[in-house]
Enzyme design. Structure first.
Site, mmCIF file in Angstrom:
data_model
loop_
_atom_site.group_PDB
_atom_site.id
_atom_site.type_symbol
_atom_site.label_atom_id
_atom_site.label_comp_id
_atom_site.label_asym_id
_atom_site.label_seq_id
_atom_site.Cartn_x
_atom_site.Cartn_y
_atom_site.Cartn_z
ATOM 1 N N LYS A 26 0.830 -1.211 0.000
ATOM 2 C CA LYS A 26 0.000 0.000 0.000
ATOM 3 C C LYS A 26 0.866 1.264 0.000
ATOM 4 C CE LYS A 26 -2.193 -0.965 3.879
ATOM 5 N NZ LYS A 26 -1.516 -2.218 4.275
ATOM 6 N N ARG A 81 -9.395 1.074 9.073
ATOM 7 C CA ARG A 81 -8.949 -0.279 9.401
ATOM 8 C C ARG A 81 -9.989 -1.043 10.210
ATOM 9 N NH1 ARG A 81 -2.985 0.617 9.129
ATOM 10 N NH2 ARG A 81 -1.835 -1.217 9.724
ATOM 11 N N ARG A 127 11.645 -5.507 4.186
ATOM 12 C CA ARG A 127 11.517 -4.068 4.449
ATOM 13 C C ARG A 127 12.442 -3.667 5.603
ATOM 14 N NH1 ARG A 127 5.625 -1.651 4.897
ATOM 15 N NH2 ARG A 127 5.485 -2.639 6.927
ATOM 16 N N ARG A 129 11.443 -0.293 11.716
ATOM 17 C CA ARG A 129 10.199 -0.293 12.484
ATOM 18 C C ARG A 129 10.203 -1.438 13.490
ATOM 19 N NH1 ARG A 129 5.137 0.278 8.482
ATOM 20 N NH2 ARG A 129 4.202 -0.723 10.297
ATOM 21 N N ARG A 159 -0.185 -8.474 13.770
ATOM 22 C CA ARG A 159 -0.722 -7.475 12.827
ATOM 23 C C ARG A 159 -1.633 -8.157 11.807
ATOM 24 N NH1 ARG A 159 4.532 -4.864 10.654
ATOM 25 N NH2 ARG A 159 3.170 -3.481 9.480
HETATM 26 P P1 AMP Z 1 1.028 0.748 9.277
HETATM 27 O O1 AMP Z 1 2.199 1.646 9.073
HETATM 28 O O2 AMP Z 1 -0.165 1.139 8.450
HETATM 29 O O3 AMP Z 1 1.391 -0.705 9.125
HETATM 30 O O4 AMP Z 1 0.575 0.935 10.793
HETATM 31 C C1 AMP Z 1 1.432 0.631 11.865
HETATM 32 C C2 AMP Z 1 0.648 0.527 13.158
HETATM 33 O O5 AMP Z 1 0.016 1.780 13.440
HETATM 34 C C3 AMP Z 1 -0.491 -0.483 13.148
HETATM 35 O O6 AMP Z 1 -0.057 -1.797 13.432
HETATM 36 C C4 AMP Z 1 -1.385 0.069 14.246
HETATM 37 O O7 AMP Z 1 -0.861 -0.182 15.527
HETATM 38 C C5 AMP Z 1 -1.262 1.573 13.994
HETATM 39 N N1 AMP Z 1 -2.270 2.045 13.011
HETATM 40 C C6 AMP Z 1 -2.041 2.569 11.789
HETATM 41 N N2 AMP Z 1 -3.181 2.897 11.184
HETATM 42 C C7 AMP Z 1 -4.165 2.566 12.034
HETATM 43 C C8 AMP Z 1 -5.588 2.635 11.979
HETATM 44 N N3 AMP Z 1 -6.223 3.117 10.895
HETATM 45 N N4 AMP Z 1 -6.294 2.194 13.066
HETATM 46 C C9 AMP Z 1 -5.675 1.728 14.151
HETATM 47 N N5 AMP Z 1 -4.347 1.608 14.265
HETATM 48 C C10 AMP Z 1 -3.590 2.031 13.217
#
Ligand code: AMP
Length: 196
Positions: free
Chosen positions: A13, A88, A127, A139, A150
């Site tokens: 994404k 999400r 990554r 990360r 996740r």
């Molecule tokens: P990402 O970078 O999109 O993989 O997000 C990393 C982490 O941020 C996720 O595992 C969640 O802990 C938090 N996070 C990101 N976007 C959301 C969302 N829309 N709702 C809830 N938690 C989020």
């Protein structure tokens, strides 16, 4: 153009959102990036989100909805935006509907990147390795143990959005297992069709 990129962690994404930013000149709104910035800056939101993110769980709907509502009112979002990693949950999806309706704007399309689960862990590990090699911070949640959580969160809370947007006639699926360029080309077709 207002679109959502949907898909499990590691589906691509972020990579595809970057390409859409370059092509369409509209911003990528990644709630993950925004939350990581808040953690880095040590804000109240960051303090509340950190442990949850490190565990691979989802941050509360109230927190992310508030972040996005504020962000879409910024001038650079006037012509559109790409939502990456948001919504999400079904609660977040309803919040998006309400946010857009309040502002008299609509969602053009939701693109689901479909990727084989088995490929995802490998992508996440890569990554992390790439970030390390480039001297960038790795990360904390990009490791196989947290990744499992996740992915569970994705199936439990995010995958229901596929049906939600399908029922609204907004869902388009793209094969996320193809090469990055091929995925970009497919997304380009979907976006062009949605803009008609
Ligand atoms: P990402 O970078 O999109 O993989 O997000 C990393 C982490 O941020 C996720 O595992 C969640 O802990 C938090 N996070 C990101 N976007 C959301 C969302 N829309 N709702 C809830 N938690 C989020």
């Amino acid at each position: 153009m207002r679109l959502i990129l949907l898909g499990p962690p590691g589906a691509g994404k972020g990579t595809q959102a970057q390409r859409l930013v370059e092509k369409h000149g509209i911003p990528q709104l990644s709630t993950g990036d925004m939350l990581r910035a808040a953690v880095q800056a040590g804000t109240e939101v960051g303090k509340r989100a950190k442990a949850v993110m490190d565990a691979g769980e989802l941050v509360s709907d109230a927190i992310v909805n508030a972040i996005v509502a504020e962000r879409i009112d910024q001038p650079d979002c006037a012509k559109g935006f790409i939502l990456d990693g948001y919504p999400r949950t079904l609660v977040q999806a309803d919040a998006v509907e309400a946010m857009l309706a309040e502002r008299g704007i609509a969602l053009d399309t939701v693109i689901e990147l479909v990727v084989d689960d088995k490929a995802l862990v490998g992508r996440i590990v890569k990554r992390a390795e790439d970030a390390k090699a480039a001297g960038q911070p790795v990360r904390k949640d990009d490791n196989p143990a947290v990744f499992e959580e996740r992915l569970r969160e994705y199936y439990k809370k995010t995958a229901p959005l596929i049906g939600y947007y399908y029922a609204k006639g907004k869902l388009r699926t793209v094969d996320g297992m193809a090469s990055i360029d091929a995925v970009t080309a497919e997304i380009g077709k979907v976006v062009a069709a949605a803009a008609k």
